[in-house]
Every structure is written in C-alpha cells, then in structure tokens.
Design an enzyme around this catalytic site. Structure first.
Site, mmCIF file in Angstrom:
data_model
loop_
_atom_site.group_PDB
_atom_site.id
_atom_site.type_symbol
_atom_site.label_atom_id
_atom_site.label_comp_id
_atom_site.label_asym_id
_atom_site.label_seq_id
_atom_site.Cartn_x
_atom_site.Cartn_y
_atom_site.Cartn_z
ATOM 1 N N GLU A 1 5.636 -73.626 -57.583
ATOM 2 C CA GLU A 1 6.234 -73.214 -58.704
ATOM 3 C C GLU A 1 5.455 -71.872 -59.341
ATOM 4 O O GLU A 1 6.266 -71.083 -60.088
ATOM 5 C CB GLU A 1 5.888 -74.193 -59.831
ATOM 6 C CG GLU A 1 6.837 -75.572 -59.720
ATOM 7 C CD GLU A 1 6.505 -76.766 -60.630
ATOM 8 O OE1 GLU A 1 5.204 -77.220 -60.489
ATOM 9 O OE2 GLU A 1 7.162 -77.170 -61.266
ATOM 10 N N GLY B 1 3.001 -77.410 -57.831
ATOM 11 C CA GLY B 1 2.659 -76.238 -59.063
ATOM 12 C C GLY B 1 2.368 -74.833 -58.110
ATOM 13 O O GLY B 1 2.559 -73.984 -58.707
ATOM 14 N N GLU C 1 6.254 -83.517 -55.288
ATOM 15 C CA GLU C 1 5.742 -84.277 -56.717
ATOM 16 C C GLU C 1 6.285 -85.897 -56.785
ATOM 17 O O GLU C 1 5.297 -86.755 -57.107
ATOM 18 C CB GLU C 1 5.984 -83.537 -57.967
ATOM 19 C CG GLU C 1 5.383 -82.419 -58.274
ATOM 20 C CD GLU C 1 5.925 -80.978 -57.651
ATOM 21 O OE1 GLU C 1 6.637 -81.210 -56.694
ATOM 22 O OE2 GLU C 1 5.263 -79.930 -58.145
ATOM 23 N N ALA D 1 -0.751 -78.476 -58.682
ATOM 24 C CA ALA D 1 -1.795 -78.780 -59.747
ATOM 25 C C ALA D 1 -2.843 -79.650 -59.108
ATOM 26 O O ALA D 1 -2.804 -80.282 -57.961
ATOM 27 C CB ALA D 1 -0.917 -79.683 -60.815
HETATM 28 N N1 3HC Z 1 -5.040 -81.721 -56.074
HETATM 29 C C1 3HC Z 1 -6.587 -82.058 -55.851
HETATM 30 N N2 3HC Z 1 -7.089 -82.316 -54.618
HETATM 31 C C2 3HC Z 1 -6.239 -81.987 -53.709
HETATM 32 C C3 3HC Z 1 -4.879 -81.508 -53.855
HETATM 33 C C4 3HC Z 1 -4.259 -81.326 -54.953
HETATM 34 N N3 3HC Z 1 -2.955 -80.856 -55.292
HETATM 35 N N4 3HC Z 1 -4.588 -81.326 -52.694
HETATM 36 C C5 3HC Z 1 -5.505 -81.509 -51.604
HETATM 37 N N5 3HC Z 1 -6.570 -81.852 -52.444
HETATM 38 C C6 3HC Z 1 -7.806 -82.156 -51.839
HETATM 39 C C7 3HC Z 1 -7.844 -83.557 -50.991
HETATM 40 O O1 3HC Z 1 -7.983 -84.660 -51.660
HETATM 41 C C8 3HC Z 1 -8.938 -83.307 -50.182
HETATM 42 O O2 3HC Z 1 -10.173 -83.627 -50.991
HETATM 43 P P1 3HC Z 1 -11.372 -84.331 -50.037
HETATM 44 O O3 3HC Z 1 -11.797 -83.346 -48.921
HETATM 45 O O4 3HC Z 1 -12.513 -84.405 -51.156
HETATM 46 O O5 3HC Z 1 -10.991 -85.422 -49.456
HETATM 47 C C9 3HC Z 1 -9.001 -81.883 -49.756
HETATM 48 O O6 3HC Z 1 -8.264 -81.143 -50.933
HETATM 49 C C10 3HC Z 1 -8.150 -81.558 -48.681
HETATM 50 O O7 3HC Z 1 -6.813 -82.024 -48.528
HETATM 51 P P2 3HC Z 1 -6.630 -82.813 -47.049
HETATM 52 O O8 3HC Z 1 -7.363 -83.644 -46.498
HETATM 53 O O9 3HC Z 1 -5.079 -83.559 -47.535
HETATM 54 O O10 3HC Z 1 -6.070 -81.589 -46.258
HETATM 55 P P3 3HC Z 1 -4.940 -81.308 -45.309
HETATM 56 O O11 3HC Z 1 -5.385 -79.933 -44.761
HETATM 57 O O12 3HC Z 1 -4.763 -82.388 -44.261
HETATM 58 O O13 3HC Z 1 -3.603 -81.140 -46.265
HETATM 59 C C11 3HC Z 1 -2.396 -80.420 -48.109
HETATM 60 C C12 3HC Z 1 -3.637 -80.179 -47.275
HETATM 61 C C13 3HC Z 1 -1.191 -80.328 -47.266
HETATM 62 C C14 3HC Z 1 -2.305 -79.405 -49.226
HETATM 63 C C15 3HC Z 1 -2.356 -81.876 -48.750
HETATM 64 O O14 3HC Z 1 -3.684 -82.072 -49.069
HETATM 65 C C16 3HC Z 1 -1.285 -82.266 -49.821
HETATM 66 O O15 3HC Z 1 -0.268 -82.408 -49.417
HETATM 67 N N6 3HC Z 1 -1.897 -81.993 -50.935
HETATM 68 C C17 3HC Z 1 -0.961 -82.558 -52.058
HETATM 69 C C18 3HC Z 1 0.272 -81.507 -52.239
HETATM 70 C C19 3HC Z 1 0.925 -82.014 -53.574
HETATM 71 O O16 3HC Z 1 1.322 -83.075 -53.646
HETATM 72 N N7 3HC Z 1 1.078 -81.098 -54.614
HETATM 73 C C20 3HC Z 1 1.748 -81.622 -55.889
HETATM 74 C C21 3HC Z 1 0.843 -81.749 -56.854
HETATM 75 S S1 3HC Z 1 1.567 -82.483 -58.348
HETATM 76 C C22 3HC Z 1 1.754 -80.972 -59.104
HETATM 77 O O17 3HC Z 1 1.837 -79.862 -58.573
HETATM 78 C C23 3HC Z 1 2.454 -80.923 -60.510
HETATM 79 C C24 3HC Z 1 3.183 -79.667 -60.982
HETATM 80 O O18 3HC Z 1 4.467 -79.829 -60.607
HETATM 81 C C25 3HC Z 1 3.108 -79.900 -62.297
#
Ligand code: 3HC
Ligand code: NAI
Length: 703
Positions: A107, A104, A127, A63
């Site tokens: 998922e 997500g 998450e 997400a």
């Molecule tokens: N939402 C919004 N922005 C995101 C994102 C996300 N899920 N994941 C990454 N981004 C953005 C970062 O903020 C960053 O933005 P910026 O360049 O403007 O600073 C850009 O994407 C690149 O991210 P990273 O610098 O972290 O790049 P990496 O290559 O080092 O890592 C990654 C990539 C492993 C995907 C890491 O970004 C990450 O762990 N992301 C979060 C994953 C996460 O927590 N997902 C769960 C989301 S909550 C969800 O899904 C709820 C659902 O269950 C309903």
C-alpha cells in the site's frame, strides 16, 4: 532523524530507506520516522523527486501485526493518513521494491506515483489471511490501478504476484534484473521523470475500476465463494471495500475502507488469526535448540514402505525438488506404490495444477528399490511401514547396520513410542519422529516427535527441512498419540458416547461443523476407516479397559464390516460422496445403550459442544502441563493444520481463552456430577486448568 530511516540525497533525489529489521514492519516508530523524512524531502527546495526503498531483505512486510488489537495500531501517524499524505506529494515519488512488498508495504508503494521492482520481488495483500483487509488505501488504489477484478483476486486470495506478473498487471512500471542495483535504477527513473516533467501523480488507469464487468459481478463473486467463506468476516468486508472503490470517489472509498478495516481489526476472528501467525513462528523456537546450530545437509531422502503414507511422503520431497529412494519389501508393493504416486500426479495434471513435464520431472526424482544397500548414503530415512513396534524395530535395526554415520532416522508412527524404536539402534541421538498427516503431500502439519535422546542438531535440521517442504512443524514430546491424536481421543470419546446417550451422528457432527470444523469427528472416523480406529483401540485395550463402553457402537460397526466410506457404510450410509443418516445405526445405538444401562434422552446442541470441546481443551492443557507441548500455540497449530479446526477460532486453546477458562472448568465439573459414573470416570479437570482458574489467569500457560 531516527535510525529507522536511512536518509540521503543523490543530487535532486532524496533517498528514503526503511531500516527496521527484519522486514521493515510499519509500526508506529517507523511510520513517524517515514513521515518526518518525507516532510524533510518535501520541504527541501533542493529535492525534486523522492525514492522510497527498503534496507535489508524486504521493501516492507506491511503494518506491524503485533500492534493490532492495541492503540499502537492507529497511533499517529496512522498508516492510512500517512499514505494519503504521500499520495498527495507535490514531487514524484518512486517506490523501489526489492524482496517483499506485502500488505501495508504494498500500500505504501501504491501511494507512490511510480513503482519499480527487482525480478525476484513479490507483491501481495495478504491481510485477509490474518482476518483483516487492506486498510491503508489498498482496496481503493489497487482497483484503480489494475481494475476491480484483478484487484479483488489479489486481495481475496492473499496470494503474492511475482514482479513480472506485477509488470503485466500494471502494478509496477519497470522491472530491474536481479543483481542490478535497484536503488540506482530507481534514482535513474526519478531523474527521467524530472527530465520529462512527469506529473507527481498520474491519472488512474481505471477511472471506473468495474468497467466492463457485469452488473452482478460482486454478487456472483461472493456467491461462488460462499461455502469457503462460511462464518468468516474478513473476505466479506474486503469485497465490500473493493465494491466501494467502484461506487464513488477515492475519498469516499478511503473513508469506507477505514470503517470496514476498524471492524475487522477489532474482531475476535482477526485476533485468532494473528495469534496463529505468531504461533507459527514461535513453534520454531525450541528450548535447548540454538538458532545458530549447524544443520546437517539433507540432499537425498529414503522412505521405507510405499503404502498410503510412504507414497505421500515421497511426493512431498519430490515436490520440493529433493530426490527420494522408496524402499519396499516386495516388487509388487513397490510397483503399486509407484503407480499410485504417478496416478496422483496425473490427476493434478488433469486438474491443471501440474504440467506433464513437471509430472515427469517429479517422477524422475523418485527411485524405487528393494535393497537396503541403495539407501546406505542417504541423509534422511523416513520409515512408514505397518504400525507395529516389532516390525518398526526390525527396520531400524537394519537401518542402523546399513546407513552412513550422521543420517537422520525418522519414524512416521502415529502412536508408538519413539524411544523404544530409537533404543534398538546404536544412535538414538539421530532418531526422531516425523508424523505426517494423510495425504502427506497435501496436509500442512508435521508433528516432529522429540525422543528422549534426539539431538538438538537433528531437531533443528528437521525443522528447517519442514520449511523447505512447506510444512508447518510442531514439536511434540513422546506419549501415546503425541499432541494431535492424544487430544483426539477424549474428543472422539464424547462424540461416540453422545450417540449412545441419544444424539444422532449427524447431530453431533452438525454441531462441530457449525462451529467451523472442516468435518465432524464421526464423519472423520468414517473417512479414516472404522477398521483403522478399531485396530488402534485393540492395541490399547488395556489402557481403556476400565470403560470401553463408549466405543461399543464403533466396535459393532467393525464387526458388521461397516468400515466407513470405503465400504459405503459406517456411522453413515454413503451414496457416492453423499453422506446419509443411517437409521440402523440409530437403532443399534438404542439397543447398545439398553444393554449398557445408559438412559437415552434428548441431547442439546450446547451439551454436544461443551462435552466434545471441553474435553479436547482439557487434554491440551494437560499436555502442556506434562511438557509434551511446549506452548499452547503449538497445540493450536496442530489442530488447525492437522484436524480441520477453524483457523479463525485460533485453535482449541485460543478458543478456550476466548470462552473463558472458568467456563471450561465449570463445564467439566458440571458434567462430572451430571453424568454419574461415566462423568466421575472421565470428566477430570486437568490440574493446570484448575490452577489457572484459581490464579485468575486468562491465558493458557504453564504455572
Ligand atoms: N508485523 C510484525 N512482525 C512481522 C511482520 C509484520 N508484518 N512480518 C514478519 N514479522 C516478523 C515475524 O514475526 C518474525 O519475527 P521473529 O523472528 O521474532 O519470529 C520475523 O518478522 C521474520 O518473519 P518470518 O519468520 O516470517 O520470515 P520469512 O522470511 O519466512 O517471511 C514474510 C517473511 C514473507 C514477510 C512473512 O513474515 C510474512 O508473510 N509476514 C506477514 C506479511 C503480512 O501479513 N502483511 C500484512 C500485515 S497487515 C497490514 O499490512 C494491514 C494494512 O493493510 C493496514
Ligand atoms: P500402509 O499399509 O498403506 O503401508 C505400509 C507399507 O509398508 C506397505 O506398502 C507395506 O508393504 C510396507 N512394509 C511393511 N513392512 C515393511 C518392511 N519391513 N519394509 C519395507 N516395507 C514394508 O500403511 P500407512 O497407512 O501408509 O501407514 C504407515 C505408517 O504411517 C504407520 O506407522 C501408520 O501408523 C502411520 N501413519 C498413517 C496415517 C494414515 O492416515 N494412514 C497417518 C499418519 C501416520
């Protein structure tokens, strides 16, 4: 069709590519585009199967985290409903996973009937790390696919699994070698499914996900983690959601998951952890440092001084596969340092964290020397000798003479002026502070101290190196103590003073640990060494001479040789690892208070909280105003990753915003009046805090 989706037909197979760089986060526009593409494929009689894949470097990172806390998070189509629709597809859907499938994103793959992944793909449900729980079916579909125990572990650890682990767990059906075309493989898979008339949806592998588990499984799981989860909402509710997967139908479970998800999504804890997620990424964006700057190669590092910090720093690089040369003055000190490193690794082997082969491989990366000539060609030197300006300057003079042009020269000083160290070299642009925290091989934080003349290239290279070694880097300007230790001073001052005024060390520390800090500040001084604190104060007597009364108790402990944990006595007595209230310390504080004319009284927990925390926050605001910290989020990262401030409170600055800046200001003004001369001397609100409150600002930022 929008540009967020790449939609194509390959014979009977519709290929739906998520195309929202950089990581295909499933924000509302992408969700809407995916829903539209899906319906198009379902409505097209020519299409018999679908493949969903990610364009670019990710299948999907889940997400869009920036939507949470706003209506966009659930705007139509919300992810949970979209994935339920996908899961009901009358045509087989294959998820083709290359790169990451997280949250997500995973998922989405789980809602597909079939999954295929490249060997280097990683899959996870992180998450809970941002205070949420999987809220688009993950807590329900994953246990039915891989069993409740494995699912719970993935969800509650937040750790990703590799594609081969995913295959073994039954999370994916097929593995594609790296370099092979995953999309072609997924299309072949879809064709095979059609040839075999495979059902669009298979029966779940675990119709009862808790089968075979003891009746008390969930209680035992939670009980074993109760200390780690203390005060946190997300893990508790995530467990409850998985439990629901074992108790009823999929529909009931999905409905329960939604309720629990909305509860965590609207929680202050998740807001704090999301703030931290973005702060960590923002911290790498430094004014005056362009993203495209060419980095210097760092293939070999030297560390000067094989003491506590030097040893840990050497391990930090060896752990990342980077060769290190460790330089000492004397053979004995070098042998001691190398032996200590080996012992550290051996204890990791004992705990099953490292294999013997890994231990030897890491030791082989660390070479000891007594000769500067051996480090002439390294790319980065980190000095970690005694905390004395004269000694450090003499080391830097030598480095300047022997090291090759282009080397980065770093100091690990925790208090000294980096500019004064740089000034003894002919290359101040190559000098930087790299302030590691102890133990340097474990602690995540790295304060990167930007000197007056440090070049942008040196800064960018060290930030990149920090990521390579799994550190969270925060840039600080030059001042006494940089961001972290400078803020520690007023925070610790209140803790010490409160004991003189009538609180006990255990009461002070108790208020802080109750808030969620990993350790109370007085216990921390006992751990770091009362002697170490004394020596730092000695070097600063001038700066604090106008009122050093608050440290009288610590000075007294020092005079008695009560150096804290290492001598078994400090603010507390220690029996083994157990910390016990020391009545002599209480008695001593009474005597000292008497001598200093400090009236003893009953101190409330609220007063302890407000005085320690407000002074900590106040100093952070001042650092921001002075430009020592670039953003308030940087300050939060320092305190969470270096000083045990609870991540789920978002760091001291975020915590202040949650409490309300006017409350913090009013508290400071209250104690300024309340505490007489002491209050007048120390409770001075930062001008920026005053300006922010006057301007009715709720966020801490420069004004
Ligand atoms: N939402 C919004 N922005 C995101 C994102 C996300 N899920 N994941 C990454 N981004 C953005 C970062 O903020 C960053 O933005 P910026 O360049 O403007 O600073 C850009 O994407 C690149 O991210 P990273 O610098 O972290 O790049 P990496 O290559 O080092 O890592 C990654 C990539 C492993 C995907 C890491 O970004 C990450 O762990 N992301 C979060 C994953 C996460 O927590 N997902 C769960 C989301 S909550 C969800 O899904 C709820 C659902 O269950 C309903
Ligand atoms: P330490 O006393 O454990 O180690 C210092 C080492 O440097 C000793 O082994 C000594 O033999 C060696 N040394 C001294 N002069 C030398 C020289 N001229 N050339 C080569 N080696 C020399 O000290 P520690 O705790 O490792 O601290 C080192 C530095 O790291 C200090 O600047 C300190 O302020 C800083 N620091 C310490 C932290 C801590 O928690 N201990 C945390 C962060 C920074």
């Amino acid at each position: 069709m929008t540009t967020l989706i790449d939609y194509r037909l390959d014979g009977q197979v519709a290929l739906i590519g998520l195309d929202r760089p950089p990581v295909n986060a499933l924000g509302q526009p992408l969700r809407a585009a995916l829903a539209e593409a899906f319906e198009q494929a379902i409505g097209d009689a020519q299409v018999c199967a679908l493949v969903i894949y990610g364009q670019g470097r990710a299948f999907s990172a889940g997400a869009d985290i920036s939507e949470f806390g706003s209506p966009a998070a659930f705007a139509t189509p919300d992810l949970a409903s979209l994935l339920s629709r996908l899961a009901d597809s009358p045509k087989p859907v294959v998820a083709a996973i290359a790169g990451v499938a997280l949250g997500g994103g995973l998922e989405t793959a789980l809602a597909c009937g079939y999954r295929i992944g490249t060997a280097s793909a990683t899959l996870g449900l992180p998450e809970t790390r941002i205070g949420l729980l999987p809220g688009a079916g993950g807590t329900q579909r994953l246990p039915r696919l891989i069993g409740a125990e494995a699912a719970l572990e993935m969800i509650l650890s937040g750790e990703s699994v590799s594609a081969s682990q995913a295959l073994a767990l039954g999370l994916i059906d097929r593995l594609v070698a790296d370099g092979d075309d995953v999309l072609a493989a997924a299309t072949d898979f879809a064709r095979t499914l059609l040839d075999e008339s495979a059902p669009a949806q298979r029966a779940w592998r675990y119709s009862d996900p808790a089968q075979g588990l003891p009746a008390s499984f969930f209680e035992d799981y939670a009980a074993a983690r109760s200390r780690r989860w203390k005060g946190q909402l997300a893990p508790v509710l995530a467990l409850e959601a998985v439990r629901a997967a074992c108790a009823g139908s999929l529909e009931e479970g999905l409905a329960r998951e939604q309720v629990l998800f909305k509860q965590v999504e609207s929680s202050a804890q998740s807001a704090a952890l999301r703030h931290q997620f973005f702060a960590q990424r923002e911290a790498l964006k430094i004014s005056g440092v362009s993203k495209d700057i060419a980095l210097r190669p760092v293939d070999h590092v030297a560390v000067i001084g094989a003491g506590t910090m030097g040893g840990g720093i050497a391990m930090n690089f060896a752990n990342a596969g980077i060769p290190v040369t460790l330089l000492e003055l004397k053979g004995e000190a070098l042998d001691r340092g190398l032996m200590h490193i080996r012992k550290n690794y051996e204890s990791s082997v004992k705990r099953g964290k490292l294999t013997v082969q890994q231990l030897e491989a890491r030791m082989a990366l660390i070479t000891g020397t007594l000769e500067y000539a051996d480090i002439a060609n390294v790319d980065l030197v980190i000095e970690a000798v005694f905390e004395s300006l004269a000694i450090k300057q003499s080391v830097f003079c030598t480095l300047d003479k022997v090291c090759k042009a282009g080397v980065i020269l770093a100091t690990n000083t925790s208090t000294l002026d980096v500019d004064l160290i740089a000034a003894v070299t002919r290359r101040p642009q190559d000098v930087i502070g790299l302030h590691f925290f102890s133990p340097a091989n474990i602690m995540k934080l790295l304060e990167v101290v930007r000197g007056r003349e440090t070049s942008a290239q040196v800064l960018a290279t060290t930030l990149h190196l920090a990521r390579r070694t799994d550190k969270i880097a925060v840039v600080s300007g030059v001042c006494f103590g940089f961001i972290g230790n400078r803020m520690l001073e007023p925070y610790a001052r209140e803790a010490h003073r409160l004991v003189l005024e009538g609180a006990t060390p255990a009461q002070v520390d108790g208020v802080l640990t109750e808030l969620g800090l990993a350790m109370g500040v007085l216990s921390m001084y006992d751990l770091a060494g009362i002697d170490v604190g004394y020596l730092v104060r000695e070097s600063r007597r001038e700066a604090i001479a106008h009122d050093a009364s608050y440290f009288k108790l610590a000075d007294e402990l020092y005079a008695h040789g009560h150096y804290g944990q290492k001598t078994g006595r400090g603010f507390y007595r220690y029996e083994g690892r157990e910390r016990i209230e020391d009545y002599e310390v209480v008695a001593c504080s009474e005597v000292l208070a008497n001598e200093l004319g400090i009236a003893r009284r009953v101190i409330s927990n609220d007063e302890i909280h407000d005085r320690c925390l407000f002074m900590l926050i106040n100093e952070g605001v001042q650092l921001l105003d002075e430009g020592i910290a670039e953003r308030s989020g940087d300050i939060d990262l320092v305190w969470i990753n270096g000083y045990g401030f609870p991540a789920w409170l978002g760091g001291p600055m975020h915590y202040a915003e949650q409490m309300g800046l006017s409350r913090v200001l009013a508290g400071i003004e209250h104690y300024r009046e309340q505490l007489g001369d002491y209050g007048q001397m120390w409770f001075q609100a930062a001008p920026l805090l005053q300006r922010l409150v006057a301007a009715h600002q709720t966020r801490i930022q420069r004004l």
